[in-house]
Structures are given as structure tokens and as C-alpha cells.
Design a protein around this motif. Sequence first.
Motif, PDB file in Angstrom:
ATOM      1  N   ASP A 194      -7.254  -2.187   3.277  1.00 27.04           N
ATOM      2  CA  ASP A 194      -6.119  -2.405   2.381  1.00 27.04           C
ATOM      3  C   ASP A 194      -5.167  -1.206   2.418  1.00 27.04           C
ATOM      4  OD1 ASP A 194      -7.123  -4.850   1.602  1.00 27.04           O
ATOM      5  OD2 ASP A 194      -8.169  -4.043  -0.149  1.00 27.04           O
ATOM      6  N   GLY A 195      -5.742  -0.015   2.538  1.00 23.11           N
ATOM      7  CA  GLY A 195      -4.921   1.190   2.616  1.00 23.11           C
ATOM      8  C   GLY A 195      -4.105   1.238   3.887  1.00 23.11           C
ATOM      9  N   TYR A 196      -4.720   0.847   5.015  1.00 23.22           N
ATOM     10  CA  TYR A 196      -4.001   0.849   6.290  1.00 23.22           C
ATOM     11  C   TYR A 196      -2.862  -0.159   6.273  1.00 23.22           C
ATOM     12  CZ  TYR A 196      -8.126   3.411   7.905  1.00 23.22           C
ATOM     13  OH  TYR A 196      -9.126   4.318   8.051  1.00 23.22           O
ATOM     14  N   ARG A 197      -3.126  -1.316   5.707  1.00 20.90           N
ATOM     15  CA  ARG A 197      -2.075  -2.329   5.642  1.00 20.90           C
ATOM     16  C   ARG A 197      -0.891  -1.833   4.831  1.00 20.90           C
ATOM     17  NH1 ARG A 197      -6.366  -6.205   5.720  1.00 20.90           N
ATOM     18  NH2 ARG A 197      -6.641  -6.026   3.469  1.00 20.90           N
ATOM     19  N   TYR A 198      -1.191  -1.098   3.765  1.00 24.79           N
ATOM     20  CA  TYR A 198      -0.115  -0.589   2.916  1.00 24.79           C
ATOM     21  C   TYR A 198       0.697   0.477   3.644  1.00 24.79           C
ATOM     22  CZ  TYR A 198       2.462   1.264  -1.011  1.00 24.79           C
ATOM     23  OH  TYR A 198       3.487   1.661  -1.835  1.00 24.79           O
ATOM     24  N   ILE A 199       0.015   1.371   4.358  1.00 20.99           N
ATOM     25  CA  ILE A 199       0.693   2.477   5.034  1.00 20.99           C
ATOM     26  C   ILE A 199       1.738   1.974   6.024  1.00 20.99           C
ATOM     27  CG2 ILE A 199       0.367   4.363   6.704  1.00 20.99           C
ATOM     28  CD1 ILE A 199      -2.343   4.897   5.356  1.00 20.99           C
ATOM     29  N   PHE A 200       1.424   0.890   6.721  1.00 18.15           N
ATOM     30  CA  PHE A 200       2.302   0.451   7.807  1.00 18.15           C
ATOM     31  C   PHE A 200       3.158  -0.768   7.464  1.00 18.15           C
ATOM     32  CE2 PHE A 200      -1.183   2.751   9.967  1.00 18.15           C
ATOM     33  CZ  PHE A 200      -0.410   3.728  10.568  1.00 18.15           C
ATOM     34  N   ARG A 201       3.161  -1.183   6.205  1.00 18.70           N
ATOM     35  CA  ARG A 201       4.017  -2.304   5.834  1.00 18.70           C
ATOM     36  C   ARG A 201       5.442  -1.812   5.626  1.00 18.70           C
ATOM     37  NH1 ARG A 201       5.297  -3.638   0.333  1.00 18.70           N
ATOM     38  NH2 ARG A 201       4.858  -1.899  -1.058  1.00 18.70           N
ATOM     39  N   VAL A 202       6.413  -2.670   5.866  1.00 17.64           N
ATOM     40  CA  VAL A 202       7.825  -2.319   5.661  1.00 17.64           C
ATOM     41  C   VAL A 202       8.434  -3.313   4.691  1.00 17.64           C
ATOM     42  CG1 VAL A 202      10.080  -2.054   6.732  1.00 17.64           C
ATOM     43  CG2 VAL A 202       8.021  -1.295   7.952  1.00 17.64           C
ATOM     44  N   ASP A 203       8.922  -2.805   3.587  1.00 17.34           N
ATOM     45  CA  ASP A 203       9.581  -3.619   2.577  1.00 17.34           C
ATOM     46  C   ASP A 203      11.082  -3.344   2.677  1.00 17.34           C
ATOM     47  OD1 ASP A 203      10.766  -4.659   0.274  1.00 17.34           O
ATOM     48  OD2 ASP A 203       9.002  -4.273  -0.964  1.00 17.34           O
ATOM     49  N   PRO A 204      11.876  -4.326   3.111  1.00 17.14           N
ATOM     50  CA  PRO A 204      13.321  -4.093   3.296  1.00 17.14           C
ATOM     51  C   PRO A 204      14.011  -3.573   2.039  1.00 17.14           C
ATOM     52  CG  PRO A 204      12.671  -6.174   4.297  1.00 17.14           C
ATOM     53  CD  PRO A 204      11.481  -5.686   3.519  1.00 17.14           C
ATOM     54  N   ALA A 205      13.565  -4.018   0.874  1.00 18.05           N
ATOM     55  CA  ALA A 205      14.207  -3.575  -0.373  1.00 18.05           C
ATOM     56  C   ALA A 205      13.986  -2.079  -0.594  1.00 18.05           C
ATOM     57  CB  ALA A 205      13.662  -4.375  -1.549  1.00 18.05           C
ATOM     58  N   ILE A 206      12.758  -1.612  -0.314  1.00 21.06           N
ATOM     59  CA  ILE A 206      12.460  -0.182  -0.480  1.00 21.06           C
ATOM     60  C   ILE A 206      13.157   0.633   0.600  1.00 21.06           C
ATOM     61  CG2 ILE A 206      10.615   1.547  -0.502  1.00 21.06           C
ATOM     62  CD1 ILE A 206       8.741  -0.576  -1.600  1.00 21.06           C
ATOM     63  N   LEU A 207      13.191   0.094   1.814  1.00 17.99           N
ATOM     64  CA  LEU A 207      13.844   0.787   2.921  1.00 17.99           C
ATOM     65  C   LEU A 207      15.336   0.979   2.657  1.00 17.99           C
ATOM     66  CD1 LEU A 207      13.583   1.990   5.777  1.00 17.99           C
ATOM     67  CD2 LEU A 207      13.961  -0.308   6.690  1.00 17.99           C
TER      68      LEU A 207
END
Length: 440
Positions: free
Chosen positions: A201-214
Motif C-alpha cells: 500500500d505504501g509503494y502504491r501511494y509513493i508512485f501514484r500521480v493525482d492531477p489535482a495535487i500536481l
Amino acid sequence: MKKRESFNSKWGVILACIGSAVGMGNIWMFPTRVSLYGGGSFLIPYLIFVVLIGSTGIIGEMSFGRATRSGPIGAFGAVCERRGMKKAGEAIGLIPVLGSLAMAIGYTVVLGWILKYAVGTFTGSTLAGNDVDEFGAAFGGMASAFGNNGWLLAALAIGIVILMLGVGSGIEKANKVLMPVFFVLFVILGIYVFFQPGASDGYRYIFRVDPAILSDPFTWIYALGQAFFSLSIAGNGTLIYGSYLSEKENIPASAGRVALFDTIAAMLAALVIIPAMATTGSQLNQGGPGLLFIFLPNLFKSMPGGSIVAIVFFVAVLFAGISSLINLYEAPIATVQEKFGLGRVKACALIGIFSAVVSVCIQGIVSGWMDVLSIYICPLGAGLAAIMFFWVGGKEYVEKQVNLGRERTFTSVFYPISKYVFCPLCFLVLILGIILGGIG
């Protein structure tokens, strides 16, 4: 004239510079920023700024130091002498030197905490608490006024002894041990965490990209701050290490390696800490000393083999801290040598005694002390060094220094990008830090 000290090998240079960059910002702040700003959404702007600063600021400070064979005071004075303003340049150069000394004194307090916790992982005292409140109380007692005198002085003594041994026999040899061991230990921790239930779950979070946050400006602002301070651009440490480089050294290549390994160190910390938190369902929203001395010990205690994990972790952090501390002290020590004609041992002893007194006295206010330095002095020092080298030095001077030791001429866009993008960026970091109360 006495021959100036220098590094003995190419990798000695690189490891020393990596050691100056790899520090607490990589370990207790980078994982938190990755967690708070959407994982990959933060990594994208962070990497952009690392490339920009690594290919301009680091190259500039290294080249400036090598060109003048001096610390900030001598370097600023030398470049201003060409315009008949040597004394003014030397006076301005005092700012990053005093900033480096003040930062080193604050860092000494922090390294005293780390040394105590590292030793405590072997004796059991580091993991003696039963919950977050008890770990917090233990840290609060240690971080209070005059709360950690012995460990602080021991940490300072370690750094000063290394510095007394000189550039090649002290700084270089120490970093040839400290940095490889640091990376090996964190790789071991990363492998261990990888096999823990829930780490994915931690790895998935590290490499996810959220356009709104970006697209959020604050993501970019804090990514800029993280990259800027992580790479130790402040017009002092990188510049003084550059003064020990030979003319055969390919500075752009060395700067690229420093930026690369600093980024790897930060990523290793994130790949250890964020998945480790995920194994317990915890969210990483606490950075700074609290993460290192309260929440992680509490986490380690709950993990299988937690005592071993704590030993590996705090020894690695200690090694990173020592490498950064000796870099911070080097600029003021070299300045004392140059200005007062003292030998290295005497200069180290003088700076060490002064720092011992001040660091013991500021333990209760060290957080505010470091905030002032990171908000005001570090970006100001970086900006002043950049102006001196790129604006006062001029295009011909800069390109000559940067291309020493290279088989092919470095890219022609280096100078305009450094002059018109990196220089203003330093003062943008200063202004944003003042407005937001710090971005590093």
C-alpha cells in the motif's frame, strides 16, 4: 606558500560531496513531503528542481571554489577584486561562512540526539517506551534546555577529530566509509520492509500521480524547497569542497553524481519509512524530529525484529549526520586558517570550543535557531554566491572555470540558465520561505 589541501581521488571527491548533501532533510522531511503531497505528484516537480539546481547551482559553487582556491570570503573577494571591490566582496562572503557555522552548531545538537538514540538501540533505551506519549516524553526531556549535554559534546568531538585529520586523511576517508555504509544499510532496510505485510500500500501511494495535487502551486513550492535544501546549496559547504578539487576534475559530471545519489538517498528513506508506516495502517503526516525520535521508534517496537531494524536505521542516520556535520564545519574552519594563519588542528580546536559552548546553550531553542537559518541565511548565501560567480564573474570567467577538466565544452545554455533562472530562484526560495514560514 603552503600547498592547499586537496582530495586524493575522484570518488573521494564525489563521496564527500554526497555526504554533504545527504542529511536529515532526506530522512525526516522528504518522506513526509512525499506523503503529504500525493506521492508521485510531489516526485515529478521535485525531480525537475533537482535537475535544475544540480545542473546549475552545484556546478557553480564547486567551480567557484576551485577557481579561487578559497572559502566564501576569499572567493567573493577574489571575484570582486577584478572590479576594484575586494573588501566589499570579502565582507559579503562572511554571511555564508557565519551561516555555515551557525547551522553546524544547530546540527551538532541534532547529531547529539541521533548519537544517543543510535547507542540506545544497542542498550535498549531507544525502544523503552510503551506508546507514542512515552516516546514523546523521552524526546521532550532530551530536547530541552541542557537536556543532552554529554551526547552533544561526544557528537561534536567525533566531527572535530575527523576534521583535524585534514581533507584527504579526514573528510575524504570518513566519507568513503560513512556514505557506502549508509546506502547499504538503507537498502537492507528497504528489502526488509518490502516483505512486510501491507507494505505494498505504501509503494502504491509513493508512485501514484493525482492531477489535482500536481497542479496545486504548493506542491511545486514545497518540492522546490525540498530540492534546494536537500542539495545543500548555501554558498558555503559545496563551495569550500570545490576549493579542494584539482583542475583535472570534471565538475559537471561530479555535480550530476552528487544530485543523483542525494536523490537516491531520499528515495531510499521514503521507500523504507512510508511502506513501514503502511504495514501498521498509519499515515505519515509528521515530519522533522518528531518522525525520527517519536513515531519511528514507536513503529519499530511494534515490528517483527524491531530492535534490529532500529539499530540499522539509527546507525545509518548517524553516519549521514556525521558526513553533513563535517561539511558544515569545514567552511568556518578553513576561514579561520586562511585569515589567522593557524594550523588545521588549532583552527578545529578553536571552532570546536566555541561551538561546544554555544550548542550546549541553545538546546532548548534549537528548532527556532534552525528555522531562522533555513528561511533566511541559507537561500541568501546561495543567492549571493550565485550573483558573485555568474553576474560579477561574467560569462567568459564562468565558462572557463566550468570547462576545466572536461574533454568537451559544457552546454552553451548553462550560463544563461544559471544567470537568469537559478539566481532568481535562490531569492524566490528566500521570499517564499519568509512568507510561508519555511519551505525546506
